[in-house]
Design a protein around this motif. Structure first.
Motif, PDB file in Angstrom:
ATOM      1  N   TRP A 127       6.406   7.223   1.669  1.00 17.15           N
ATOM      2  CA  TRP A 127       4.964   7.205   1.935  1.00 17.15           C
ATOM      3  C   TRP A 127       4.443   5.793   2.134  1.00 17.15           C
ATOM      4  O   TRP A 127       3.459   5.582   2.862  1.00 17.15           O
ATOM      5  CB  TRP A 127       4.219   7.905   0.797  1.00 17.15           C
ATOM      6  CG  TRP A 127       4.490   9.376   0.763  1.00 17.15           C
ATOM      7  CD1 TRP A 127       5.160  10.069  -0.208  1.00 17.15           C
ATOM      8  CD2 TRP A 127       4.132  10.352   1.757  1.00 17.15           C
ATOM      9  NE1 TRP A 127       5.244  11.401   0.117  1.00 17.15           N
ATOM     10  CE2 TRP A 127       4.613  11.605   1.310  1.00 17.15           C
ATOM     11  CE3 TRP A 127       3.444  10.279   2.965  1.00 17.15           C
ATOM     12  CZ2 TRP A 127       4.436  12.781   2.042  1.00 17.15           C
ATOM     13  CZ3 TRP A 127       3.258  11.444   3.695  1.00 17.15           C
ATOM     14  CH2 TRP A 127       3.754  12.675   3.233  1.00 17.15           C
ATOM     15  N   ALA A 128       5.102   4.809   1.539  1.00 14.87           N
ATOM     16  CA  ALA A 128       4.676   3.420   1.741  1.00 14.87           C
ATOM     17  C   ALA A 128       4.805   3.013   3.204  1.00 14.87           C
ATOM     18  O   ALA A 128       4.049   2.161   3.691  1.00 14.87           O
ATOM     19  CB  ALA A 128       5.493   2.483   0.856  1.00 14.87           C
ATOM     20  N   GLY A 129       5.748   3.631   3.919  1.00 10.09           N
ATOM     21  CA  GLY A 129       5.949   3.298   5.323  1.00 10.09           C
ATOM     22  C   GLY A 129       5.412   4.328   6.289  1.00 10.09           C
ATOM     23  O   GLY A 129       5.659   4.247   7.501  1.00 10.09           O
ATOM     24  N   PHE A 130       4.670   5.314   5.785  1.00  7.04           N
ATOM     25  CA  PHE A 130       4.194   6.429   6.603  1.00  7.04           C
ATOM     26  C   PHE A 130       2.812   6.112   7.159  1.00  7.04           C
ATOM     27  O   PHE A 130       1.962   5.543   6.467  1.00  7.04           O
ATOM     28  CB  PHE A 130       4.130   7.691   5.743  1.00  7.04           C
ATOM     29  CG  PHE A 130       3.834   8.959   6.502  1.00  7.04           C
ATOM     30  CD1 PHE A 130       4.830   9.615   7.200  1.00  7.04           C
ATOM     31  CD2 PHE A 130       2.553   9.495   6.503  1.00  7.04           C
ATOM     32  CE1 PHE A 130       4.568  10.795   7.885  1.00  7.04           C
ATOM     33  CE2 PHE A 130       2.277  10.674   7.178  1.00  7.04           C
ATOM     34  CZ  PHE A 130       3.289  11.318   7.880  1.00  7.04           C
ATOM     35  N   ALA A 131       2.583   6.483   8.424  1.00 10.34           N
ATOM     36  CA  ALA A 131       1.271   6.285   9.054  1.00 10.34           C
ATOM     37  C   ALA A 131       0.330   7.389   8.580  1.00 10.34           C
ATOM     38  O   ALA A 131       0.258   8.463   9.182  1.00 10.34           O
ATOM     39  CB  ALA A 131       1.400   6.289  10.569  1.00 10.34           C
ATOM     40  N   MET A 132      -0.390   7.135   7.489  1.00  7.15           N
ATOM     41  CA  MET A 132      -1.233   8.162   6.880  1.00  7.15           C
ATOM     42  C   MET A 132      -2.550   8.330   7.632  1.00  7.15           C
ATOM     43  O   MET A 132      -3.111   7.362   8.143  1.00  7.15           O
ATOM     44  CB  MET A 132      -1.565   7.777   5.435  1.00  7.15           C
ATOM     45  CG  MET A 132      -0.386   7.643   4.514  1.00  7.15           C
ATOM     46  SD  MET A 132      -0.970   7.334   2.816  1.00  7.15           S
ATOM     47  CE  MET A 132       0.567   6.805   2.047  1.00  7.15           C
ATOM     48  N   ASP A 133      -3.031   9.577   7.644  1.00  2.22           N
ATOM     49  CA  ASP A 133      -4.406   9.803   8.091  1.00  2.22           C
ATOM     50  C   ASP A 133      -5.347   9.456   6.935  1.00  2.22           C
ATOM     51  O   ASP A 133      -4.925   9.171   5.817  1.00  2.22           O
ATOM     52  CB  ASP A 133      -4.608  11.238   8.579  1.00  2.22           C
ATOM     53  CG  ASP A 133      -4.317  12.290   7.518  1.00  2.22           C
ATOM     54  OD1 ASP A 133      -4.241  11.946   6.317  1.00  2.22           O
ATOM     55  OD2 ASP A 133      -4.150  13.469   7.888  1.00  2.22           O
ATOM     56  N   GLU A 134      -6.659   9.488   7.195  1.00  2.00           N
ATOM     57  CA  GLU A 134      -7.617   9.059   6.191  1.00  2.00           C
ATOM     58  C   GLU A 134      -7.595   9.949   4.953  1.00  2.00           C
ATOM     59  O   GLU A 134      -7.740   9.469   3.821  1.00  2.00           O
ATOM     60  CB  GLU A 134      -9.025   9.019   6.780  1.00  2.00           C
ATOM     61  CG  GLU A 134     -10.133   8.697   5.780  1.00  2.00           C
ATOM     62  CD  GLU A 134      -9.922   7.399   5.016  1.00  2.00           C
ATOM     63  OE1 GLU A 134     -10.433   7.299   3.882  1.00  2.00           O
ATOM     64  OE2 GLU A 134      -9.224   6.496   5.531  1.00  2.00           O
ATOM     65  N   ALA A 135      -7.397  11.259   5.141  1.00  2.00           N
ATOM     66  CA  ALA A 135      -7.382  12.164   3.992  1.00  2.00           C
ATOM     67  C   ALA A 135      -6.249  11.802   3.037  1.00  2.00           C
ATOM     68  O   ALA A 135      -6.432  11.799   1.811  1.00  2.00           O
ATOM     69  CB  ALA A 135      -7.248  13.608   4.458  1.00  2.00           C
TER      70      ALA A 135
END
Length: 300
Positions: free
Chosen positions: A161-169
């Protein structure tokens, strides 16, 4: 006829595994729309073809029953909570999860696990509905709900998750439910090899990747008896009969199916108590072979 007191402590279901008592800490029954969204392959006709799912795990129309809850127990001298649900007062994109106000902490206390007494919080993975009670709001700030506990998840999970392109939610979820625990110095990352890793004697993490890359299941052993907490490696008992059915949010659907088939095959006809993190009551049971696959034999 007397009526229950409004302040009566909530009922907390439990099961025994040797000398371990596992308590289910209820949070919320999720709405009927959850099933078709989460497990789109579990069509009403397919669900209706498994009579054993009714009435506990599905209704007569083939809609799935899905819960949100945690498990709490004591093992090796540690007071443990596995997964922490959705949480209260959290800003969430999913309307069923947004700004909840449940009696989760009261239920946890009724089971004998007030937050200050918890030693260890195991997070099977870092999804919104498994980390919400990591924190609670105090004076406008999100602070760890379990201030004396170490929070444990797999290193693979956190690094993904540290390298994941997260959405705002998802960024919001990390801001209110994961990062405050890290900033408090309470999050421990564990390497989980293919054979699993012992946390303490009787408590073992097993890798079950696919739903997320670092997902783990939690195995308990005591006095010759065994139990397994699924996390989201199995969302619903319909997947016992149809292991190919995956969740719409699986990161790697193919690997998720492999993990699920491997897990079910290892549990079938062994007497191991399976505790589903999203299974509606009666929640627990044993895997038995059935019509070329499996079914859950409930253990109320």
């Amino acid at each position: 006829m007397s009526t229950p007191s409004a302040t009566a402590p909530p009922t907390v279901p439990s099961w025994t595994v040797g000398d371990i008592t596992v308590h289910r800490i209820d949070e919320a029954l999720l709405p009927p729309a959850t099933g078709p969204w989460l497990l789109p392959g579990a069509t009403p006709a397919l669900v209706a073809g498994q009579d054993w799912l009714r009435p506990h795990f599905a209704d007569d129309e083939g809609l799935l029953h899905i819960d949100s809850h945690s498990f709490a127990f004591t093992v090796g001298g540690l007071r443990v909570v596995v997964d922490t649900g959705i949480g209260n007062g959290k800003e969430r994109a999913n309307p069923a999860w947004h700004n909840l106000n449940t009696d989760y902490l009261q239920r946890l206390g009724s089971a004998g696990f007030p937050p200050d007494s918890v030693d260890l919080v195991i997070l099977t993975h870092l999804h919104t509905d498994h980390v919400g009670w990591n924190t609670r709001e105090v004076n406008g700030e999100w602070v760890p709900t379990f201030p004396r506990a170490r929070y444990l998840t797999s290193r693979t999970e956190r690094e993904f998750w540290a390298g994941f392109a997260m959405d705002e939610a998802r960024r919001q979820m990390f801001r209110d439910s994961v990062i405050p625990v890290e900033r408090a110095g309470l999050l421990d990352l564990v390497d989980v090899p293919a054979e699993g890793v012992d946390v303490v004697p009787g408590l073992r993490l097993l890798p079950t990747p696919g739903h997320t890359p670092g997902h783990v299941a939690v195995a308990l052993t005591s006095q010759g008896e065994t139990a397994l907490i699924t996390g989201d490696s199995i969302h619903h008992p319909v997947q016992f009969a149809h292991p190919a059915i995956g969740a719409c949010v699986d990161i790697d659907p193919r690997q998720s199916e492999v993990s699920r088939r491997t897990l079910l095959g290892s549990l079938a006809d062994t007497g191991t108590l399976v505790l589903g993190t999203h299974f509606a009551p009666p929640t627990a049971g044993r895997v038995v072979t059935h019509q070329g696959a499996y079914r859950l034999s409930p253990a109320p």
